[in-house]
Design an enzyme around this catalytic site. Structure first.
Site, PDB file in Angstrom:
ATOM      1  N   ARG A  91       0.801  -1.222   0.000  1.00  0.00           N
ATOM      2  CA  ARG A  91       0.000   0.000   0.000  1.00  0.00           C
ATOM      3  C   ARG A  91       0.834   1.272   0.000  1.00  0.00           C
ATOM      4  O   ARG A  91       0.443   2.262  -0.574  1.00  0.00           O
ATOM      5  CB  ARG A  91      -0.956   0.000   1.185  1.00  0.00           C
ATOM      6  CG  ARG A  91      -2.307  -0.559   0.790  1.00  0.00           C
ATOM      7  CD  ARG A  91      -3.223  -0.606   1.946  1.00  0.00           C
ATOM      8  NE  ARG A  91      -2.589  -1.332   3.046  1.00  0.00           N
ATOM      9  CZ  ARG A  91      -3.200  -1.625   4.185  1.00  0.00           C
ATOM     10  NH1 ARG A  91      -4.417  -1.234   4.380  1.00  0.00           N
ATOM     11  NH2 ARG A  91      -2.581  -2.292   5.128  1.00  0.00           N
ATOM     12  N   ASP A 138      -3.659  -0.788  -3.267  1.00  0.00           N
ATOM     13  CA  ASP A 138      -4.471  -1.401  -2.231  1.00  0.00           C
ATOM     14  C   ASP A 138      -4.802  -2.841  -2.645  1.00  0.00           C
ATOM     15  O   ASP A 138      -5.045  -3.103  -3.821  1.00  0.00           O
ATOM     16  CB  ASP A 138      -5.757  -0.573  -2.111  1.00  0.00           C
ATOM     17  CG  ASP A 138      -6.498  -0.907  -0.864  1.00  0.00           C
ATOM     18  OD1 ASP A 138      -6.292  -0.199   0.135  1.00  0.00           O
ATOM     19  OD2 ASP A 138      -7.262  -1.902  -0.886  1.00  0.00           O
ATOM     20  N   LYS A 199       0.778 -19.261   6.357  1.00  0.00           N
ATOM     21  CA  LYS A 199      -0.081 -19.574   7.494  1.00  0.00           C
ATOM     22  C   LYS A 199      -0.383 -18.279   8.249  1.00  0.00           C
ATOM     23  O   LYS A 199       0.380 -17.334   8.051  1.00  0.00           O
ATOM     24  CB  LYS A 199       0.558 -20.641   8.373  1.00  0.00           C
ATOM     25  CG  LYS A 199       1.603 -20.133   9.367  1.00  0.00           C
ATOM     26  CD  LYS A 199       2.113 -21.249  10.202  1.00  0.00           C
ATOM     27  CE  LYS A 199       1.752 -21.149  11.654  1.00  0.00           C
ATOM     28  NZ  LYS A 199       2.405 -20.057  12.393  1.00  0.00           N
ATOM     29  N   LYS A 233      12.697 -26.781   5.980  1.00  0.00           N
ATOM     30  CA  LYS A 233      13.923 -26.974   6.778  1.00  0.00           C
ATOM     31  C   LYS A 233      14.635 -28.235   6.300  1.00  0.00           C
ATOM     32  O   LYS A 233      13.996 -29.262   6.072  1.00  0.00           O
ATOM     33  CB  LYS A 233      13.577 -27.077   8.266  1.00  0.00           C
ATOM     34  CG  LYS A 233      13.076 -25.764   8.857  1.00  0.00           C
ATOM     35  CD  LYS A 233      12.690 -25.943  10.302  1.00  0.00           C
ATOM     36  CE  LYS A 233      12.017 -24.711  10.868  1.00  0.00           C
ATOM     37  NZ  LYS A 233      12.917 -23.655  11.269  1.00  0.00           N
ATOM     38  N   ASP A 286      -0.769 -21.468  16.758  1.00  0.00           N
ATOM     39  CA  ASP A 286       0.397 -20.973  16.027  1.00  0.00           C
ATOM     40  C   ASP A 286       1.309 -22.125  15.579  1.00  0.00           C
ATOM     41  O   ASP A 286       1.942 -22.052  14.530  1.00  0.00           O
ATOM     42  CB  ASP A 286       1.172 -20.012  16.949  1.00  0.00           C
ATOM     43  CG  ASP A 286       2.252 -19.217  16.230  1.00  0.00           C
ATOM     44  OD1 ASP A 286       2.076 -18.928  15.034  1.00  0.00           O
ATOM     45  OD2 ASP A 286       3.270 -18.876  16.865  1.00  0.00           O
ATOM     46  N   HIS A 291       2.829 -26.697  12.150  1.00  0.00           N
ATOM     47  CA  HIS A 291       4.230 -27.131  12.161  1.00  0.00           C
ATOM     48  C   HIS A 291       4.430 -28.506  12.829  1.00  0.00           C
ATOM     49  O   HIS A 291       5.061 -29.392  12.256  1.00  0.00           O
ATOM     50  CB  HIS A 291       5.092 -26.114  12.902  1.00  0.00           C
ATOM     51  CG  HIS A 291       5.089 -24.738  12.292  1.00  0.00           C
ATOM     52  ND1 HIS A 291       5.004 -24.530  10.933  1.00  0.00           N
ATOM     53  CD2 HIS A 291       5.184 -23.507  12.836  1.00  0.00           C
ATOM     54  CE1 HIS A 291       5.038 -23.232  10.688  1.00  0.00           C
ATOM     55  NE2 HIS A 291       5.141 -22.589  11.827  1.00  0.00           N
TER      56      HIS A 291
HETATM   57  C1  BG6 Z   1       6.056 -19.272  13.013  1.00  0.00           C
HETATM   58  C2  BG6 Z   1       5.315 -18.871  14.258  1.00  0.00           C
HETATM   59  O1  BG6 Z   1       5.184 -19.904  12.117  1.00  0.00           O
HETATM   60  O2  BG6 Z   1       7.117 -20.154  13.361  1.00  0.00           O
HETATM   61  C3  BG6 Z   1       6.268 -18.215  15.241  1.00  0.00           C
HETATM   62  O3  BG6 Z   1       4.271 -17.964  13.913  1.00  0.00           O
HETATM   63  C4  BG6 Z   1       7.430 -19.124  15.538  1.00  0.00           C
HETATM   64  O4  BG6 Z   1       5.600 -17.875  16.447  1.00  0.00           O
HETATM   65  C5  BG6 Z   1       8.077 -19.586  14.239  1.00  0.00           C
HETATM   66  O5  BG6 Z   1       8.368 -18.393  16.305  1.00  0.00           O
HETATM   67  C6  BG6 Z   1       9.140 -20.634  14.518  1.00  0.00           C
HETATM   68  O6  BG6 Z   1       9.841 -20.874  13.335  1.00  0.00           O
HETATM   69  P1  BG6 Z   1      11.383 -21.190  13.355  1.00  0.00           P
HETATM   70  O7  BG6 Z   1      11.718 -21.486  11.935  1.00  0.00           O
HETATM   71  O8  BG6 Z   1      12.063 -19.962  13.890  1.00  0.00           O
HETATM   72  O9  BG6 Z   1      11.556 -22.362  14.273  1.00  0.00           O
END
Ligand code: BG6
Length: 539
Positions: A91, A138, A199, A233, A286, A291
């Protein structure tokens, strides 16, 4: 950890494969592996096809800290085509030069911290810089998308990737505008059109379903690349290699031999200025259904017949389907309070003084299938813990009896294969040997494999493979709608407890190892968490 001795038996780096000796060699991308090709080298082979990478959220942190450094690393590796261009959309009114300078400064900081020379390679940066273009606009205005269309048209290449590095509230409007502007019409464009979505993909089952439905109104499933950066990773990708390229592990990878699996993502950082986001997300949403479940699926999935994206994703989806829906008693929430590492969560900026948001979550998960019936998967994650560590520890059952009568079986250290993801990358195996000397005494030893001992260190941010795979059209490491919904379905009862059943949040000290109640979760099963700071000392 009961043991007569602790020693680290290092593998011999001289046995490293050729990759260790030469220049930086990127891991073979899954698409190349699927075709049976070896790793792509920096000489120019296996370049991604030309395309316009359009980044919505060009001024954000993700773009600066992760996406652009990852693109730069792909340039260094010679994997991007000369026909590539990067269009940043945001923006803020600013020019391309200003955006470019900002990215350059971030890249230099990245290189200072992460590359072995401490400096960015200016030729590689210049290559990328010439291909950057900024569009101020926008995210919900059709005019922005018309200008994106023109910029793609001018490039002379019809392939485009739209990367949504934006807050979740923009996912729907951006995809909608892309669809309405005809930017997702592959036939009309005569090239591929892909959308990468970060995400959080929804906040629970209902919102994830709703988001999927909305997006799939404008794009086909195979155009959608739902990203989970843990899958980028290096050691996570290596889980499948460890499991399926070694005859040693797979025969014991089942309930008959495995006692339990512990998956840990412990962070020393707090919420780092993300209080407002974190307040309505919390550690569980989160990290757990995304993850940590992704890591669990890599460990638990059945062997695929090939590394073809759909085959791998089918196998992962079966794991999510087989997860026993979590109940409140399978989960522990915690929140850091003042401790050796600093102030409590409630004192962080943009956090309510009486917040009940969890900064720690532990869960016991069961996968109801033939391979894993009865084997608990213990998951834990937390902010402001005493150690930064992401790992998967696969613990084998104890031997049935010991012929060395003076050493009771339960005093032996069980065999544990630990897949170490961050900050060290590699594997570690704990086993027992005889302690040198005239009597038969058992000693616990460790065999450690560290990536850096065998392969040239890479200043990788974890997004390189994901971006590159997206350009190649390889969806193996991206999540399909069914897996996302399967994961949320497994945790929905915890997110929406029945009246009166709200999750309690237990305190733990900032800089500690988590709430005592998380220990009790395992104690109920007669187990303990692996200590977070258990590096062995040589005797
Ligand atoms: C993110 C989360 O998806 O992954 C964060 O929103 C978290 O809160 C992060 O810190 C961890 O990722 P990494 O790669 O630093 O282990």
């Amino acid at each position: 950890m009961p043991s007569d001795t602790n020693a680290t038996a290092e593998l011999n780096p001289s046995t490293a494969t050729s990759a260790a000796a030469g220049k930086k060699v990127p891991a073979a991308p899954p698409a190349a592996l699927a075709r049976g090709e070896g790793p792509c080298g920096p000489a120019g082979e296996c370049k991604a096809p030309p395309c316009s990478l359009v980044i919505f959220g060009a001024g954000g942190d993700l773009t600066k800290r992760l996406l652009v450094p990852a693109l730069y690393n792909l340039v260094v590796d010679g994997l991007l085509d000369d026909g590539m261009q990067v269009i940043g959309v945001n923006r803020g009114e600013r020019g391309t030069d200003d955006w470019r300078d900002d990215l350059h400064a971030s890249l230099q900081q990245f290189a200072a911290e992460r590359s072995s020379s401490g400096k960015a390679d200016e030729a590689s940066w210049n290559w990328l810089a010439q291909r950057l273009q900024y569009i101020a606009g926008d995210f919900s205005t059709p005019d922005t998308f018309e200008r994106v269309k023109q910029a793609i048209g001018k490039s002379g290449c019809s392939n485009a990737i739209f990367y949504l590095a934006v807050g979740e509230r923009f996912f729907k409007p951006v995809v909608e505008q892309l669809g309405k502007a005809g930017l997702l019409d592959e036939e009309g464009a005569g090239g591929f059109r892909r959308v990468v979505i970060e995400k959080p993909f929804g906040n629970d089952l209902a919102s994830a379903r709703d988001l999927n439905q909305h997006i799939l109104t404008y794009a086909k499933e195979e155009q959608i690349y739902r990203i989970d950066h843990f899958l980028g990773k290096e050691t996570v990708q290596s889980i499948l290699a460890v499991r399926f390229a070694n005859a040693l592990f797979e025969p014991v990878w089942r309930r008959e031999y495995i006692d339990s699996v512990q998956i840990t993502a412990a962070e020393t950082l707090g919420v780092e200025g993300r209080g407002a986001f974190y307040e309505h997300t919390g550690a569980f949403r989160d990290m757990v259904p995304n993850h940590l479940f992704q890591l669990m699926a890599m460990v638990a999935m059945e062997p695929p017949n090939s590394f073809d994206a759909e085959t791998v994703r089918d196998k992962k989806a079966e794991v999510f389907e087989a997860i026993q829906p979590l109940r409140a008693e399978d989960v522990v929430f915690g929140q850091y309070e003042e401790g050796p590492a600093g102030v409590g969560y409630r004192k962080e900026p943009n956090v309510a003084p009486d917040s009940t948001t969890e900064t720690y979550a532990a869960a016991r998960v069961h996968i109801d299938n033939w391979r894993w019936g009865g084997v608990p998967f213990y998951l834990r994650t937390g902010k402001r813990l005493n150690v930064r560590r992401t790992e998967i520890a696969v613990q084998l059952k104890r031997v049935p009896f010991l012929m060395f009568r003076d050493t009771p079986v339960d005093s032996l250290t069980p065999n544990v294969l630990t897949l170490r993801i961050d900050p060290t990358h590699g594997t570690r195996f704990d086993f027992n040997v005889k302690v040198p000397g005239p009597t038969m005494r058992m000693g616990h030893v460790r065999s450690t494999f560290d990536y850096n001992d065998f392969f040239k260190e890479q200043a990788n941010v974890g997004y390189e493979t994901l971006l590159y795979d997206c350009m190649l059209g390889d969806e193996t490491l991206f999540q399909r709608a069914d897996s996302i919904e399967g994961s949320w379905a497994a945790v929905d009862a915890v997110l929406h407890p029945t009246a009166g059943g709200a999750m309690r949040v237990h305190g733990y000290a900032a800089g500690g190892s988590g709430p005592a109640e998380a220990d009790a979760l395992l104690a109920r099963d007669g187990r303990t968490w692996r200590p977070l700071d258990d590096e062995p000392k040589r005797r």
